[in-house]
Write a protein that holds these residues in place. Sequence first.
Motif, PDB file in Angstrom:
ATOM      1  N   UNK A  64       0.780  -1.101  -0.213  1.00 23.62           N
ATOM      2  CA  UNK A  64      -0.188   0.230  -0.075  1.00 23.62           C
ATOM      3  C   UNK A  64       0.776   1.340   0.024  1.00 23.62           C
ATOM      4  N   UNK A  65       1.882   0.997   0.550  1.00 23.18           N
ATOM      5  CA  UNK A  65       2.700   2.338   0.836  1.00 23.18           C
ATOM      6  C   UNK A  65       3.540   2.489  -0.775  1.00 23.18           C
ATOM      7  N   UNK A  79       2.054   1.995  -3.444  1.00 16.74           N
ATOM      8  CA  UNK A  79       0.679   2.377  -4.271  1.00 16.74           C
ATOM      9  C   UNK A  79       0.592   3.851  -3.934  1.00 16.74           C
ATOM     10  N   UNK A  80       0.848   4.164  -2.660  1.00 17.86           N
ATOM     11  CA  UNK A  80       0.548   5.604  -2.165  1.00 17.86           C
ATOM     12  C   UNK A  80       1.498   6.372  -2.756  1.00 17.86           C
ATOM     13  N   UNK A 140      -3.525  -5.478  -7.717  1.00 12.76           N
ATOM     14  CA  UNK A 140      -3.546  -4.418  -6.722  1.00 12.76           C
ATOM     15  C   UNK A 140      -4.258  -3.259  -6.983  1.00 12.76           C
ATOM     16  N   UNK A 161      -8.055  -4.148  -6.978  1.00 12.51           N
ATOM     17  CA  UNK A 161      -8.672  -4.267  -5.999  1.00 12.51           C
ATOM     18  C   UNK A 161      -9.011  -2.937  -4.902  1.00 12.51           C
ATOM     19  N   UNK A 162      -8.095  -1.945  -5.223  1.00 12.57           N
ATOM     20  CA  UNK A 162      -8.265  -0.737  -4.582  1.00 12.57           C
ATOM     21  C   UNK A 162      -8.771   0.147  -5.548  1.00 12.57           C
ATOM     22  N   UNK A 206      -1.584   3.784   8.317  1.00 14.94           N
ATOM     23  CA  UNK A 206      -0.616   3.985   7.117  1.00 14.94           C
ATOM     24  C   UNK A 206      -0.225   5.417   7.058  1.00 14.94           C
ATOM     25  N   UNK A 253      -0.692   7.678   4.720  1.00 14.98           N
ATOM     26  CA  UNK A 253      -0.137   7.977   3.517  1.00 14.98           C
ATOM     27  C   UNK A 253      -1.035   8.807   2.630  1.00 14.98           C
ATOM     28  N   UNK A 300      -6.298   2.825   0.543  1.00 11.80           N
ATOM     29  CA  UNK A 300      -5.517   2.143   1.556  1.00 11.80           C
ATOM     30  C   UNK A 300      -6.386   0.997   2.122  1.00 11.80           C
ATOM     31  N   UNK A 306      -6.939  -2.054  -0.033  1.00  6.52           N
ATOM     32  CA  UNK A 306      -5.850  -2.869   0.075  1.00  6.52           C
ATOM     33  C   UNK A 306      -5.715  -3.891   1.257  1.00  6.52           C
ATOM     34  N   UNK A 307      -5.799  -3.280   2.246  1.00  2.11           N
ATOM     35  CA  UNK A 307      -5.572  -4.146   3.617  1.00  2.11           C
ATOM     36  C   UNK A 307      -6.751  -4.976   3.748  1.00  2.11           C
TER      37      UNK A 307
END
Lengths: 114, 461
Positions: free
Chosen positions: A54-55, A57-58, A86, A89-90, B423, B425, B435, B438-439
């Motif tokens: 996720x980082x 991705x950020x 990824x 999904x997000x 996170x 972010x 976020x 994702x999790x």
Amino acid sequence: MKIYQKILEDVCIIIPHGRLDASNTHYIQKSLSEEAEKEGRVVMDLSSLEFLDSSGLGAIISLLRRVKKNDGDMKLVCPADKIRRVFELTRADRMFDIYDDCEVAAKSFPRGKA
Amino acid sequence: MKTLLIVKEKEFSWLGSTFQNCHPLATQICKKPLLEYFIDFSILCGINDIRLATDAPTEELVDQFGQGSRWGISLDYSPVRETDELDEIIQKNSLYCKDSRLLVVKGFCFLHYDKNIDYKYFMHNVEPGELSSCETGSVRVMDDLSQSGTVPASDSPTLSLSPVSNVGDIHRLSMEILMDHSDQYVLPGYNNEDHIYIGHNVTIAKKAKIIPPVMIGNHVQIYGETVVGPGAIIGSDVIIDAHSSVQDSVIFDKTYVGEHLELKNKLLGGNLIVDPDTGTQVHLEDPHLLSQVKSSKKSLPLIHRIFHQITALLAVIIMALPYAAFALILKLQKRWLNEKETVFINSSGRTVELVRVTIKDDGLVGRIARSLSLERFPVLIRVMQGKLALIGSRALPADEENRKVLDEYQAYRPAAFSYAEAESWPAEDSDWEIVERFHLARRSLLRDYLMALKAVLNSFN
């Protein structure tokens, strides 16, 4: 993680290799030169990426925002299924144009200023 | 040769929440998901590679269809934008489309074909161009190798498209196939008698009457004095209670049909009855008449929930004393504000009332209270009660706008601490959802524990 860069015509292509996670997102942030940021034609080729969290991705999203600030655009090349998942999904895929071929992505920018 | 299916969300948005239990491309026509017809046809054409290019979420499809191994093919998914035209989509998938003849099916439509015909020769030799079209879609052959083809498109064997643009189309197509064209498709269920398809684990009472053509899914119970058919398509996990009749109707999966109900020319799913001719929808409130057969919901495993509750209990015990002291001091200074807020606690729209605390003090006392996360104390009590998770999504206030968000956010799991703050972010407010998604897709006990810890540590900074 290694990051390769190349310029194809006037498009800056960033190619991260390996894992993109919290420990190395700053490399991605630094990978875009000021000049390329102003030019606003960036392709991020994720086809050699093995892992994205996720980082990471950020970091990619924040790079997109930087490029867009200058009326530019950043396209993604993402043929690998697990990395593409990824984005799906997000729902981050809605923010990018995603290609499966780097050359085509680079050529997809309109000629003249992006 | 390869298949490229292009379906945009706006083309099936009319389905809305009518049958919200499944992805629109998994909408069943004669108990077979729409996407499966395209897969079957591709296989008849000798195609082993299928790509679905869509701007709609695909998680449910991936869960249901996987990578196509069940059919011995490769099925993958490609994200496109809502505004992308065909040439842009081909461009985005240029590596896939390269050096290959391409069967492009565009739009939300139904493809009529005949399983008894061998399409391989025709597809490999037909002149590139459009083979068929309807109001909502088209099917064409494109050729990257610039082969012209020797067979004119007009020589096409049985191949045509029908629009799927309302629930009436779903009903009409289902009935047409069941009544007249069942031999053209591979349909699910055992078929020992003409026009009767029955799934496994079906219980039919002695006094029930089955009149073909009918199609009955798996795990179906049909009680006595019931008349099923002609023209009945019964989904899986359906119960039809005594003295009811089903004719020219489609009953979707997981539906209970009560006693003495007469259903003619209807579509049913859960507690919803739809008239296919007018599109009129009626939600029946009486569960004894019509309701959804409940199945075990996708929820947190018990061990996860216990972990969240025990951790919250420990946190409440530890925080109780400082909470009382700091709340008292800050309340006296009028810098402790309590506000009640109703939030959604699941994606189906259930709500709970939370007490939100705002500490309006930037001094030492306020900073300590905030770094100890004391403002979460009332929310942690809700975690203890099992209403919220310890770590998960941001709890969304119960309003119309967020209700729409939840329609597309089935994994929503509100919590005392959110993954986004753990996170830390999100550069912009809209990023929190990315976020969380994702999790939520990767949650595990250990991951939850670490993320909760991270969120608490973040509040110290």
